[in-house]
Every structure is written in C-alpha cells, then in structure tokens.
Scaffold this motif. Structure first.
Motif, PDB file in Angstrom:
ATOM      1  N   ASN A 106      -2.636  29.897 -36.696  1.00 18.84           N
ATOM      2  CA  ASN A 106      -4.005  28.458 -36.960  1.00 18.84           C
ATOM      3  C   ASN A 106      -5.640  28.491 -35.936  1.00 18.84           C
ATOM      4  N   LYS A 107      -6.024  29.722 -36.637  1.00 19.18           N
ATOM      5  CA  LYS A 107      -6.920  29.835 -36.618  1.00 19.18           C
ATOM      6  C   LYS A 107      -7.081  29.977 -34.529  1.00 19.18           C
ATOM      7  N   THR A 125     -19.358  27.198 -32.616  1.00 21.44           N
ATOM      8  CA  THR A 125     -18.907  26.059 -33.556  1.00 21.44           C
ATOM      9  C   THR A 125     -19.319  25.163 -32.785  1.00 21.44           C
ATOM     10  N   LYS A 126     -18.966  23.863 -34.176  1.00 28.17           N
ATOM     11  CA  LYS A 126     -19.003  22.387 -32.764  1.00 28.17           C
ATOM     12  C   LYS A 126     -18.400  21.367 -32.993  1.00 28.17           C
ATOM     13  N   ILE A 127     -17.812  21.931 -34.209  1.00 27.94           N
ATOM     14  CA  ILE A 127     -16.919  20.863 -35.268  1.00 27.94           C
ATOM     15  C   ILE A 127     -15.798  21.874 -36.005  1.00 27.94           C
ATOM     16  N   ASP A 166      -7.894  23.905 -40.003  1.00 31.17           N
ATOM     17  CA  ASP A 166      -6.502  23.610 -39.124  1.00 31.17           C
ATOM     18  C   ASP A 166      -7.343  24.043 -37.937  1.00 31.17           C
ATOM     19  N   GLN A 167      -8.619  24.121 -37.818  1.00 32.31           N
ATOM     20  CA  GLN A 167      -9.052  24.397 -36.419  1.00 32.31           C
ATOM     21  C   GLN A 167      -7.992  23.540 -34.989  1.00 32.31           C
ATOM     22  N   PRO A 168      -8.202  23.918 -34.068  1.00 30.81           N
ATOM     23  CA  PRO A 168      -8.019  23.043 -32.514  1.00 30.81           C
ATOM     24  C   PRO A 168      -9.242  22.263 -32.374  1.00 30.81           C
ATOM     25  N   SER A 169      -8.917  21.129 -32.107  1.00 36.53           N
ATOM     26  CA  SER A 169      -9.815  20.102 -31.350  1.00 36.53           C
ATOM     27  C   SER A 169     -10.710  20.321 -30.582  1.00 36.53           C
ATOM     28  N   ASP A 170     -10.313  21.760 -29.896  1.00 40.05           N
ATOM     29  CA  ASP A 170     -11.266  22.449 -28.516  1.00 40.05           C
ATOM     30  C   ASP A 170     -11.824  23.058 -28.416  1.00 40.05           C
ATOM     31  N   ILE A 171     -11.783  23.774 -30.126  1.00 39.40           N
ATOM     32  CA  ILE A 171     -12.293  25.522 -30.279  1.00 39.40           C
ATOM     33  C   ILE A 171     -13.460  25.089 -29.700  1.00 39.40           C
ATOM     34  N   GLU A 172     -14.468  24.525 -29.843  1.00 40.87           N
ATOM     35  CA  GLU A 172     -15.524  24.507 -29.298  1.00 40.87           C
ATOM     36  C   GLU A 172     -15.696  24.520 -27.333  1.00 40.87           C
TER      37      GLU A 172
END
Length: 743
Positions: free
Chosen positions: A118-119, A147-149, A153-159
C-alpha cells in the motif's frame, strides 16, 4: 590504502547490519524530491539499469548501495568465452545476480515483503553490493523521494513518514548529504537543500547535484549556482545530464548517455569553462574522494565510539552470565544456592519494606498486607450489622422456646445464646477472605522477586516460586500438639510460639484458625444450665424427657409424644383428665384432680386458663375432649400473633441490645486476633522458612542441569551480543592499524 578504507567501512556496515550494531558509519545519503532525477544519477554512476521505476513512490525502503571496483582478470582479456565481470549480491539472500533486471525485481519483492503493497514506508534498509570494473569504491544510501501530497493509495501522512526517515539518516554527523535538485525548478523551492540545511546549517557536509540542465528554458543557465555564488556549499555543486524518459523508452545505452553528457558540457556556452568539473564521471570521482576524506577525518571519532560500544557490549554480555558453568557441578550448585539466597532476601525485604526497588507509584509488599488488615478487613467488619437479619418475631420465638412450659421472671439467657451465635458466624466470611487476600499478596511478592540474573533461568524461577508459595510450607506434628494448638484459639503464638506443623498447609491452617477464633468468640457466651427442676407431684404435667408410662406397659414403650398424650388425656390408662367430669371435679382416691389443680394454679396462668376453658367446655357439653379445638390453641400460640405485648417488646429490645453490644466486643476481638494470627502463622512463618524450604527441595545435584536451563531467546541474544563484541574488537583493531599507516 584509501580503497581499503572504503572496503573496511563496507565490511563493518554489513557486519553491524546483521548484528544490530549502533556504529555510525561514514556514508553518502542521496536526498531529493520525486522526479528530481535521483535514480537516474545512481544508475548513471553504476552504468546499469537496476532501480525500480514507476509512478508515485517507488523507493519505499532505504537502499544501501555499495559499489566495489573489481579489475578485469587478465585471463579473460581476448577470450571469446562469455564471462561475467559485473554482478550484484544482496545481504538478505545468498545468491549472485548477473542479470540486473533480476536485481530490480528482487528490490521490488523485498520492498513488498517488508513495506507492504500500500505504498507504505519502512526504515529497514536493503543492502546491495555491485561488483564492476567500471565503478569506483563508493557507498551510497538511496532514500525515498520527498513528497508533499498523497497520491492514489499513498498514506495520508506520507510526507511526515518520508521526512522522518530521511532526517534519521542525514542528521548523523558521519553522513555526507547528496542533495539532488532539478535545474529547471527554482533553487529556493528545493526540498532537498531545505532539509539538508536543517541538519547542516553551515553546509559543511552537503554536496549539491543539479540535474536536468538540458531542460532549462532557453536563455537561462545555472552557472551562478554551479560556481557557488547563489547557494554556497563547502563541497560545491556538480551538474549532470542524465537520460530522459524518452531516452529510457528508446533504450539508449549508458555509454551513449555519457557521451551525450560530455558533449553537452563541452559545447554549452555557459558551461564550457567548467565542463571538467561537471558530469557523472566527475561526480563519481568527487564522491569517492569526499567519502575517503570523510572516513579519514572520522577515524578518531569512530575509534572512540567503538571503544564505548565495546564497553557497553561487554557489560551486556556479562549480564547474561557465563555459559561455562554447565560443565561444572560445583559451579552450578554455587549459582543455584546464590540465586536461592538472593530470592529469599528479596522476598523478606519486600515484606519488611527494605527493598532497594521500592515503588513510589503504588503500594507493594508488606504495605499491601497492612492495607488489607486495616482498610479492607476493617471496613468489611465494620459494614456488618449485628442484628439486621433478626426481626422481633424471631427474637420472641427464641425467648418463648427457651422458657419451655414455665414462665420466666427474667429474660432467659438461653435465648441470647441461641440468637448470638449465628450473628457471630457473620464474622467468619470476611476473616477467611482476609486470609485469602494476604495469601494472594504473598504469591504476588514471590513472582515479583525476579532479578535480572534469575530471568536467565525460567525453570529455576518457577521452581523457586512453587516451594515459596505458602501452600507448600508444611511438616508433621503430634496429635497432642495439634490438640493443644486448636485449644489455644485466643492467643497468636500457637504451641510454644511456633507455627502449626500439621500436615495441612499454612494457608489452610490460618483459615481454620480464623474459623476457630470466631467459634471460640461465640462460645464465650456462658449460660448457666438448669441442673434442678421442681419435683413433679403426682399427676402433674411432666416434661417430654420424663414420660410416664401407662399401666401395664414398659417404661420405654412408645414415643415420648405418645406417652405424654396417653398420660395427659387419660387414654389407655389413668390421667389427670381421664374419667367422668364429676370425678375430675371432686375427690379421687388417687388425688389426681386435686394435684392437677394445685399445679396449674401455681404454674403458667396462660396454660391454667387454657386448661380451665377446656374443662368448662367438657363439663358444659358432657362430651369427650375436642382435639381440634386444642390444636387451634396450639397453632395460635405457635404463630405468636401479629403484635407484641409490652413485656415481649421489652424483652425483645433487651435481647437485641445485648446482641449488638456483645457483637461489637467480639468484632473488636476478631479485628485484633485475625491479623495477628495471619501475620504469625502465614507471613512470619513464610519469611522465616522460605530459604530452608528452597534448599531442602531444590538444592539437589541431579536437578541443577534442568534448573539452569536458560531461556532460548536469552541464549540467542547472548550469542548475538558476543558476535557483536567480537566485531567491535576486530573493527577497533583494524582502524588502529589504518590510523598507524596513515601517520
């Protein structure tokens, strides 16, 4: 020697990666935004396509890339046979990869295995070594792109995840930051340089790499940046031109890409004067030199750090104990005895409150036992109402039953004795529960007496707790001692001040002590027995226990009830009511009527009036005595009626007051005796006997091997720490030799 430095660092890096060491190794960390060209730069340096590509986050685990220069063997020069001079090898799999497309697939699979599909991001690195004659000795760490946004399916807190991972690497003092930025984007918006400045504000360990110089707008260039006039860095900026996505799709070779890059810098009007300080080849040489210089500068710090780590590893290894004891029975016995003694000391210290590890957050040990005695047990006793389950009818019935067929001038003591004993019994349940709570607390103390050394041996710890638990402390005693102990219920010292030694457990003994103490408190009610009674006159009504046999029958024939009724009503023999009414009213040779009249007049008035009413009824009807009528009188007397007379109310209140007063006295006695008994027979006895019990049950040579069987996890951890300590020592020795050679 410089090449040996990088190889040494690579070796240490692999060793500590396997063993979990904490040595901060000199390395180059590649940082850049997504699509800044990080992967293209690394592939150009290696000269091979081996990194995964795609949309979104592709690099989701750090990739520790070790480039190892391997000269081409002379035997293969001019040979027509196919030979493999370039290959890759992962640290997590023992396999040599000669196909770089297979290396890419292995990176993807290993990323999926740890980081999932899931990235998501994982901090666990992938270690890859590439052997090639076309590379310089170099170690790089490819980090996920900033990354910023979140996309797809990237997690919401990926940054936050990526930033935290990158900062963990670049904040280490021994890390050289390779900040990759695209030249066609304003440098003020470079995320890599912004993050590098946050951990390296003076720019002493940051190298700037500008990509996509060929994609800048016409009439613009990055000359001021490359020459350090815009954003000064001590290690400077280096420009590169890598393959575009169109070149990759067209399968443009690496050699052709390098030639195109060289031609670009040589012919560009702004960069032709600095062409020799730009390009991928120059970048690789510069990184190799920077890394070697960095390692050389950090050698003293690495030695000092290794020295500290060796001390910590040695201390940790010592905490696991020596495994050499398993071949010596004497050493095993000494260890078992020492652990037993320490366990017993910790147990006693916890009860007495002298433990070195006293908690400041919650009650423990002896303080909890004191709390049980004073708060839990005391509150339970105080909450018991001495007469809540006694109503006035119960008390009146008890008074009537205790007076028998005669009235009493005073409140009968037998009624008090009859009523108070069940009330005293109410104190038994909280007393027994107090024993159970203290026992449970002692067992808890046993389980908490676990030192770090004792944790090595889970079987020994389990066996120490088992004999120490109160249920196992027992012995033998003579019947005379048991009898004497059971009789001494009001004291707390037992027989000659010793704990009970019967075959029951101490906890069971204390239960019995509590019951016996409460029973003895009930027996304190002393009621004078009526040993004498008025001599029965001829014809008087006798008690049930003194039946009068009918003439012609044996004295013991029939039941007491039958004998009494036969005598009283004159059936099957003479009696006070037998015969005609005239005979009962006048004189009789036997004198029975006169005797009955005198006895009734001198006896219970209620019984007198009842019998006289029955007599008048018989005289008026001139018939046999009506048994149903007498039965109704008896039932009415048994029910007691709905209301109490003044005398009955006075007697009931007096009994209730006496019960409450006596109950309070017994309650105070129980509140004093039960904790003392528990402390003597349970707590103090266990504290005094725990070590003797342990030695008697466990100090046996045939049990040593089983008791000292270590936990498998601990054995594996000790093996790991031992290997790590050896690696630290080897690294320290090697670094010392390198330092001597460099001087």
């Amino acid at each position: 020697m410089d090449a040996d430095l990088i190889k040494l660092v690579n070796k240490l890096q692999d060793t500590f990666a396997n063993l979990g060491g904490e040595l901060d190794m000199p390395q180059l960390a590649v940082v850049g935004s997504q699509s800044a060209g990080k992967s293209s730069v690394l592939e150009t340096i290696v000269g091979r396509d081996f990194l995964p590509r795609g949309q979104g986050i592709v690099t989701r685990r750090p990739l520790v890339l070790q480039l190892i220069h391997t000269p081409v063997p002379e035997s293969t020069l001019g040979s027509s046979e196919p030979t493999y001079t370039e290959w890759g090898q992962f640290l997590h799999i023992d396999k040599r990869f000669t196909d770089f497309n297979e290396i890419r697939r292995e990176i993807e699979q290993e990323t999926f295995r740890v980081a999932g599909q899931n990235k998501g991001i994982s901090k666990l690195p992938i270690h890859l070594r590439i052997y090639s004659p076309d590379v310089l000795d170099l170690t790089l760490v490819d980090l996920p792109g900033l990354t910023k946004i979140p996309v797809g399916d990237q997690p919401s807190d990926i940054e936050r995840q990526i930033r935290s991972l990158v900062v963990d690497y670049i904040s280490k003092p021994n890390c050289v930051i390779l900040a990759v930025s695209a030249a066609n984007v304003d440098l003020a918006n470079s995320e890599s340089l912004k993050l590098a400045r946050s951990v390296d504000p003076q720019g002493r360990r940051t190298i700037g790499v500008l990509t996509k110089l060929d994609l800048m707008d016409a009439g613009t260039n990055a000359l001021d940046i490359l020459t350090g006039r815009v954003y000064p860095l001590k290690l400077g900026f280096i420009g590169v031109v890598c393959r575009s996505q169109q070149d990759i799709n067209a399968s443009k070779s690496m050699s052709d890409a390098l030639d195109s890059e060289t031609e670009f810098f040589r012919n560009h009007p702004a960069y032709r004067n600095i062409a020799h300080k730009n390009g991928t080849k120059y970048l690789a040489k510069s990184l190799n030199q920077v890394l070697m210089n960095h390692i050389r500068d950090k050698l003293p710090d690495m030695k000092a750090r290794l020295n500290t780590l060796m001390g910590q590893a040695q201390q940790e290894l010592n905490s696991f104990g020596d495994a050499a004891i398993y071949g010596d029975t004497n050493q095993q016995g000494a260890l078992v005895l020492r652990l037993m003694t320490q366990f017993a000391r910790d147990f006693v210290a916890s009860i007495e409150g002298t433990s070195v590890d006293i908690s400041t957050k919650e009650l423990s040990g002896g303080a909890r036992i004191y709390y049980i005695f004073n708060d839990v047990f005391g509150t339970a006793l105080a909450s018991i109402d001495s007469t809540h389950n006694l109503d006035n009818q119960d008390i009146r019935t008890a008074i009537r039953n205790s007076t028998g067929p005669r009235p009493s001038l005073f409140v009968p003591e037998i009624a008090f004795d009859l009523l108070v004993k069940p009330q005293i019994k109410l104190l038994e349940a909280p007393s027994l529960r107090c024993v159970e709570l203290v026992y449970e607390e002692l067992v808890k103390i046993c389980h908490n007496c676990t030192s770090a050394e004792l944790q090595r041996f889970p079987r020994l710890h389990a066996q120490l707790v088992e004999p120490s638990s109160v249920q196992s402390v027992n012995g033998a005693a003579s019947p005379e001692e048991d009898e004497e102990t059971s009789e001494d219920v009001n004291g707390v010292n037992g027989v000659n001040g010793l704990p009970p030694r019967d075959s029951r457990s101490v906890s069971s003994t204390v239960h019995d002590r509590a019951r016996t103490t409460i029973g003895a408190a009930g027996e304190m009610v002393t009621v004078p027995k009526r040993h004498t009674s008025p001599k029965p006159l001829h014809g008087t009504i006798r008690p049930h226990s003194q039946p009068v046999a009918a003439p012609g029958s044996s004295p013991h024939s029939g039941t007491a009830k039958e004998t009494f009724l036969n005598y009283f009503f004159g059936q099957n023999g003479p009696g006070p009511l037998a015969g005609a009414s005239a005979d009962r009213a006048g004189g009789h040779p036997g004198g029975a009527p006169a005797s009955v009249g005198r006895d009734i007049n001198g006896g219970d008035p209620a019984l007198h009036s009842g019998l006289m009413a029955g007599k008048r009824d018989l005289e008026g009807n001139n018939a046999a005595f009506d048994m149903k009528s007498l039965g109704k009188h008896i039932e009415a007397a048994t029910d007691g009626g709905p209301q109490l007379t003044m005398r009955e109310e006075m007697e009931t209140n007096l009994i209730r007051s006496l019960i409450a007063s006596y109950f309070n006295i017994v309650r105070q006695t129980i509140q004093d005796l039960v904790p003392k008994s528990i402390m003597h027979f349970l707590v103090n006895n266990t504290s005094q006997q725990v070590q003797n019990r342990l030695v008697a049950s466990l100090y046996k040579p045939e049990l040593f091997s089983d008791l000292l069987n270590e936990d498998e996890t601990l054995v594996a951890e000790r093996t790991r720490v031992k290997a790590l300590l050896d690696a630290y020592k080897e690294a320290f020795r090697t670094l010392s030799e390198v330092t001597l050679k460099s001087t």
